[in-house]
Design an enzyme around this catalytic site. Structure first.
Site, PDB file in Angstrom:
ATOM      1  CE1 TYR A 230      11.169  -1.289   2.312  1.00  0.00           C
ATOM      2  CE2 TYR A 230      10.263   0.423   1.001  1.00  0.00           C
ATOM      3  CZ  TYR A 230      10.302  -0.855   1.334  1.00  0.00           C
ATOM      4  OH  TYR A 230       9.838  -1.477   0.596  1.00  0.00           O
TER       5      TYR A 230
ATOM      6  CE  LYS B 253       7.686  -2.783   3.377  1.00  0.00           C
ATOM      7  NZ  LYS B 253       7.195  -1.922   1.977  1.00  0.00           N
TER       8      LYS B 253
END
Length: 294
Positions: free
Chosen positions: A133, A161
Site C-alpha cells: 500500500y 494499492k
C-alpha cells in the site's frame, strides 16, 4: 484473486469512543446487499492509527464473522515498526482474512532497501496473501514502481494499492510486475482511468456511501466500456473531492451517519468531527450523487 469494487470500510464508534459492533454488522450486510466485491477492515479509513492492536484484531475478526464467507475481508496490517507489523500479521492470520493490506512504514521514512526488507519480513510471517500500500501523502515515503517490482518474486505478495493518483504508474507497474500482479487504485478521483488503463480494482472511500453506483462504474471500466463508466462516474466526482474537505475518514463518517448507516459519526482524537463549514458542501455533493439523507 480479489478485484473490482472494494470498500475501505469505516469503523463505526459510539459517542464514548468504543467500537459500535451493531453498526459494523449493518455495514457489512449493506455492502453484501449492494454488491461490493470485498471489504478492507481497519485500514486508513477504518482508523487503524487510533485502534490499539488488540482492538484492531477484534474489529477485523468481527468483520470476518459478520461477513460469514459471503464477501472477502482484507485486514489492514500496516505499522511503522516491522516487528509490530509482524505481530499484527500473525494475529490476523488466525481470524480468517482473505488477504492483508500493509501500508508503507510511515514517519520513519525508510529507503527503498528498507521497504523491500520490511515487506519481505512481514510476508515471511504468514501464508496469507499480502497487498502493498503506497500512499505518500500520509506516510512521507513514496514506494516507486521499481521498488514494488523487487517484491514480485515473493510468493504471497500479490499486488499493490497505489494511492498517489498518478495513473501513469499503472502502465509502469504492469510493465515491471507482469500481468498476474494485482493493481488497485487508492484514489477515487482517478479510479475510472486507473481501471481503464489495466488496473484490477479500487479500494475506495466513496464506496462507503455509494456502493451500488461505484460497483457499476468499476464493472463497466473493467469491461472496457469507457462511455458507460464515465456516465456513472461523473455525478460522483463532486463527492470524491468533498469527502476530502477534511482528513479522511472525518467526512465519510459524517455522511454515513446522515444516511442512517451508522448510529453515530464519532471519530477518535486527534481527529475531530466534521466542521460546520463543510456540512453544506458535503450535503450538496451527496444530493448531486442522488444520496438520500435522513
Amino acid at each position: 484473486m480479489i478485484n473490482g469494487s472494494i470498500v475501505a470500510l469505516i469503523t463505526p464508534m459510539n459517542s464514548d469512543g468504543s467500537v459500535d459492533f451493531a453498526s459494523l454488522e449493518r455495514l457489512v450486510e449493506f455492502h453484501i446487499d449492494q454488491g461490493t466485491d470485498a471489504i478492507v477492515a481497519v485500514g486508513t479509513t477504518g482508523e487503524s492509527a487510533t485502534l490499539p492492536m488488540n482492538e484492531h484484531v477484534t474489529v477485523v475478526a468481527q468483520t470476518v464473522k459478520f461477513a460469514a464467507g459471503r464477501i472477502p475481508v482484507i485486514g489492514g496490517n500496516g505499522a511503522n515498526a516491522t516487528s509490530e507489523a509482524i505481530e499484527l500479521t500473525k494475529s490476523l492470520s488466525k481470524v480468517g482474512v482473505a488477504a492483508m493490506l500493509g501500508v508503507t512504514p510511515y514517519y520513519n521514512k525508510p529507503t527503498p532497501k528498507g521497504l523491500v526488507a520490511h515487506y519481505k519480513a512481514v510476508a515471511a510471517s504468514t501464508d496469507i496473501p499480502q497487498i502493498l500500500y503506497n500512499v505518500p501523502g500520509r506516510t512521507a515515503v513514496d514506494m516507486k514502481p521499481e521498488t514494488v517490482a523487487e517484491l514480485v518474486g515473493v510468493s504471497n505478495i500479490i499486488g499493490v494499492k497505489e494511492a498517489t493518483g498518478d495513473v501513469s504508474r499503472v502502465k509502469r507497474l504492469r510493465e515491471l510486475c507482469g500481468n498476474d500482479f494485482m493493481l488497485y487504485s487508492g484514489d477515487d478521483a482517478t479510479a475510472r482511468e486507473f481501471l481503464l488503463l489495466g488496473g484490477n480494482g479500487v479500494i475506495s472511500v466513496a464506496n462507503n456511501i455509494v456502493p451500488k453506483a461505484f460497483k457499476a462504474m468499476c464493472d463497466a471500466a473493467l469491461a472496457g466500456n469507457a462511455e458507460l463508466a464515465a456516465s456513472i462516474d461523473e455525478p460522483l466526482r463532486g463527492l470524491y473531492t468533498t469527502l476530502f474537505c477534511e482528513a479522511n475518514p472525518i467526512p465519510v463518517k459524517w455522511a454515513a451517519h446522515r444516511m442512517g448507516l451508522i448510529e453515530c459519526g464519532h471519530i477518535r482524537l486527534p481527529l475531530t468531527e466534521l466542521s460546520e463549514q463543510c456540512h453544506g458542501l458535503l450535503l450538496d455533493a451527496m444530493t448531486r450523487a442522488q444520496i438520500e439523507v435522513k
